[in-house]
Design an enzyme around this catalytic site. Structure first.
Site, PDB file in Angstrom:
ATOM      1  N   ASP A 113      -2.826  11.963  -2.716  1.00 34.15           N
ATOM      2  CA  ASP A 113      -2.909  13.440  -2.670  1.00 34.15           C
ATOM      3  C   ASP A 113      -3.318  13.970  -4.043  1.00 34.15           C
ATOM      4  O   ASP A 113      -2.667  13.646  -5.043  1.00 34.15           O
ATOM      5  CB  ASP A 113      -1.545  14.029  -2.278  1.00 34.15           C
ATOM      6  N   GLU A 160       0.850  -1.199   0.000  1.00 30.32           N
ATOM      7  CA  GLU A 160       0.000   0.000   0.000  1.00 30.32           C
ATOM      8  C   GLU A 160       0.879   1.240   0.000  1.00 30.32           C
ATOM      9  O   GLU A 160       1.764   1.390   0.851  1.00 30.32           O
ATOM     10  CB  GLU A 160      -0.951   0.039   1.209  1.00 30.32           C
ATOM     11  N   TYR A 203     -12.429  10.034   3.766  1.00 27.74           N
ATOM     12  CA  TYR A 203     -12.474  10.758   2.484  1.00 27.74           C
ATOM     13  C   TYR A 203     -13.786  10.460   1.766  1.00 27.74           C
ATOM     14  O   TYR A 203     -14.409  11.343   1.199  1.00 27.74           O
ATOM     15  CB  TYR A 203     -11.299  10.349   1.590  1.00 27.74           C
ATOM     16  N   GLU A 244       4.764   5.092   3.870  1.00 28.65           N
ATOM     17  CA  GLU A 244       4.220   6.374   4.327  1.00 28.65           C
ATOM     18  C   GLU A 244       5.348   7.202   4.939  1.00 28.65           C
ATOM     19  O   GLU A 244       5.936   6.798   5.943  1.00 28.65           O
ATOM     20  CB  GLU A 244       3.098   6.122   5.348  1.00 28.65           C
ATOM     21  N   THR A 249     -13.941   5.166   4.139  1.00 25.93           N
ATOM     22  CA  THR A 249     -12.920   6.062   4.709  1.00 25.93           C
ATOM     23  C   THR A 249     -13.522   7.426   4.978  1.00 25.93           C
ATOM     24  O   THR A 249     -14.597   7.763   4.467  1.00 25.93           O
ATOM     25  CB  THR A 249     -11.735   6.267   3.740  1.00 25.93           C
TER      26      THR A 249
HETATM   27  C1  LIG Z   1      -4.378  12.054   1.115  1.00 24.14           C
HETATM   28  S1  LIG Z   1      -3.455  10.946   2.078  1.00 24.14           S
HETATM   29  C2  LIG Z   1      -4.423   9.455   2.077  1.00 24.14           C
HETATM   30  C3  LIG Z   1      -4.041   8.499   3.146  1.00 24.14           C
HETATM   31  C4  LIG Z   1      -4.751   7.136   3.128  1.00 24.14           C
HETATM   32  N1  LIG Z   1      -4.435   6.382   1.924  1.00 24.14           N
HETATM   33  C5  LIG Z   1      -6.222   7.269   3.309  1.00 24.14           C
HETATM   34  O1  LIG Z   1      -6.983   6.910   2.407  1.00 24.14           O
HETATM   35  O2  LIG Z   1      -6.639   7.729   4.393  1.00 24.14           O
HETATM   36  C6  LIG Z   1      -2.124  10.520   0.963  1.00 24.14           C
HETATM   37  C7  LIG Z   1      -0.916   9.946   1.694  1.00 24.14           C
HETATM   38  O3  LIG Z   1       0.055   9.524   0.740  1.00 24.14           O
HETATM   39  C8  LIG Z   1       1.339   9.781   1.277  1.00 24.14           C
HETATM   40  N2  LIG Z   1       2.262   9.856   0.129  1.00 24.14           N
HETATM   41  C9  LIG Z   1       2.312  10.807  -0.805  1.00 24.14           C
HETATM   42  N3  LIG Z   1       3.285  10.558  -1.691  1.00 24.14           N
HETATM   43  C10 LIG Z   1       3.873   9.404  -1.304  1.00 24.14           C
HETATM   44  C11 LIG Z   1       4.961   8.638  -1.807  1.00 24.14           C
HETATM   45  N4  LIG Z   1       5.629   9.036  -2.886  1.00 24.14           N
HETATM   46  N5  LIG Z   1       5.307   7.504  -1.158  1.00 24.14           N
HETATM   47  C12 LIG Z   1       4.629   7.106  -0.063  1.00 24.14           C
HETATM   48  N6  LIG Z   1       3.589   7.798   0.467  1.00 24.14           N
HETATM   49  C13 LIG Z   1       3.220   8.924  -0.141  1.00 24.14           C
HETATM   50  C14 LIG Z   1       1.172  11.096   2.026  1.00 24.14           C
HETATM   51  O4  LIG Z   1       2.156  11.282   3.027  1.00 24.14           O
HETATM   52  C15 LIG Z   1      -0.233  10.952   2.605  1.00 24.14           C
HETATM   53  O5  LIG Z   1      -0.217  10.427   3.906  1.00 24.14           O
END
Ligand SMILES: C[S@@+](CC[C@H](N)C(=O)[O-])C[C@H]1O[C@@H](n2cnc3c(N)ncnc32)[C@H](O)[C@@H]1O
Length: 230
Positions: A135, A61, A211, A86, A209
Site C-alpha cells: 500500500d 509473502e 498493478y 494478509e 500483475t
Molecule cells: C496494495 S495491496 C497488494 C496486494 C498484492 N501484493 C498484489 O500485488 O496484488 C497491499 C496488501 O497488503 C496488505 N497489508 C498491508 N499491511 C499489511 C501488514 N502489516 N501485514 C500483512 N498484510 C498487509 C493489505 O491488506 C493489502 O491486501
C-alpha cells in the site's frame, strides 16, 4: 510482545463484500488446516514445522492480496513451504479457493498483520521474502503506515537467512523511492542491481500483475528491487 492495539494500522479493510459461496466454502475447508495459530504459551514457531511434509525452505509473502503471486510460486515450487500474510478476509478467501482448485498443500496463511507473526518465528528461518505492490499511503502524514520502516527491516533481517532474497515491487514512484532508500541504507541488506535493466525487468519467476498493467496504462513503470540479506 507486540500487541495489536498498540501498533499503527497499515492496511485498509479487514472485510469487503459478503463472500461468494465458492470462496466461503473454500475458506471453511482450507483454513482449519492452513491457518497459522500462535502457541498460547508464547513459544516460538520454527516455520518448517507448520507443514505436514519436509520442506526444503520457507518463503514469506507480506500482503498477498488475492494471492496470485503466492499461488504461482507455490505451484512452481512444490518442495517450498510458503507463508502468506494478509489481514483482508476476501483476499484470504480468494487464496483458499485457488489452493483448493490447485490442490496446494504447501501454503500456510497468517490472516493478520505480519508484525504480529514475525516476532514469533525463529531467527534465520526464511529463505525468501516478497513485498509486492505494498500500500503506497501517498500522504506524508500516512508514510508511517508503509510496511518498509527501519524497525520492520530489522525484523525482516532477523528472520532472513544470510544470502536470502528480499524482493520488492511497485508502480508508485514515491513508494519506490522510499522503499529503495530505506532498504539500501539498512546495514542488513545489499541491493543486487548492477544496471537499470535489473530494476526495470520483471523477474522471470513472477507473474505480471494488475498493478503493473494499470501503471503502464497510466504511464508508470513498475520497478523490481532485489536485495540480499547480509
Ligand atoms: C496494495 S495491496 C497488494 C496486494 C498484492 N501484493 C498484489 O500485488 O496484488 C497491499 C496488501 O497488503 C496488505 N497489508 C498491508 N499491511 C499489511 C501488514 N502489516 N501485514 C500483512 N498484510 C498487509 C493489505 O491488506 C493489502 O491486501
Amino acid at each position: 510482545m507486540i500487541n495489536e492495539d498498540e501498533i499503527i494500522r497499515y492496511y485498509g479493510r479487514r472485510r469487503g463484500k459478503a463472500l461468494r459461496p465458492d470462496r466461503q466454502s473454500a475458506y471453511d475447508e482450507i483454513t482449519p488446516w492452513a491457518r497459522i495459530a500462535l502457541p498460547e504459551d508464547g513459544s516460538m514457531i520454527d516455520p518448517r514445522t507448520l507443514f505436514d511434509f519436509p520442506v526444503k525452505e520457507v518463503w514469506l509473502e507480506i500482503g498477498f492480496g488475492n494471492g496470485e503471486q503466492l499461488i504461482h510460486q507455490a505451484t512452481h515450487n512444490p518442495d517450498i513451504g510458503m507463508i502468506g500474510c494478509e489481514p483482508f478476509m476476501n483476499g484470504v478467501a480468494g487464496l483458499c479457493r485457488d489452493m483448493r482448485d490447485h490442490k496446494l498443500r504447501n501454503i500456510r496463511i497468517w490472516q493478520d498483520d505480519v508484525r504480529l507473526l514475525m516476532p514469533r518465528l525463529t531467527e534465520k528461518s526464511i529463505s525468501r521474502l516478497f513485498l509486492l505492490n505494498s500500500d503506497p499511503w501517498p500522504k506524508t502524514r500516512h508514510h508511517r503506515r508503509r510496511v518498509v520502516q527501519t524497525e520492520n527491516l530489522d525484523a525482516f533481517h532477523r528472520l532472513l537467512k544470510p544470502g536470502a532474497e528480499f524482493r520488492l515491487s511497485s508502480d508508485v514512484p514515491s513508494l519506490n523511492a522510499w522503499q529503495l532508500e530505506k532498504t539500501f541504507l539498512h546495514p542488513g541488506f545489499e541491493w543486487l542491481a548492477n544496471c537499470a535493466a535489473d530494476w526495470r525487468t520483471r523477474p522471470a519467476d513472477m507473474l505480471g500483475t494488475r498493478y503493473q498493467a494499470k501503471g503502464l496504462v497510466q504511464g508508470r513503470e513498475t520497478m523490481f528491487f532485489n536485495f540480499k540479506a547480509r
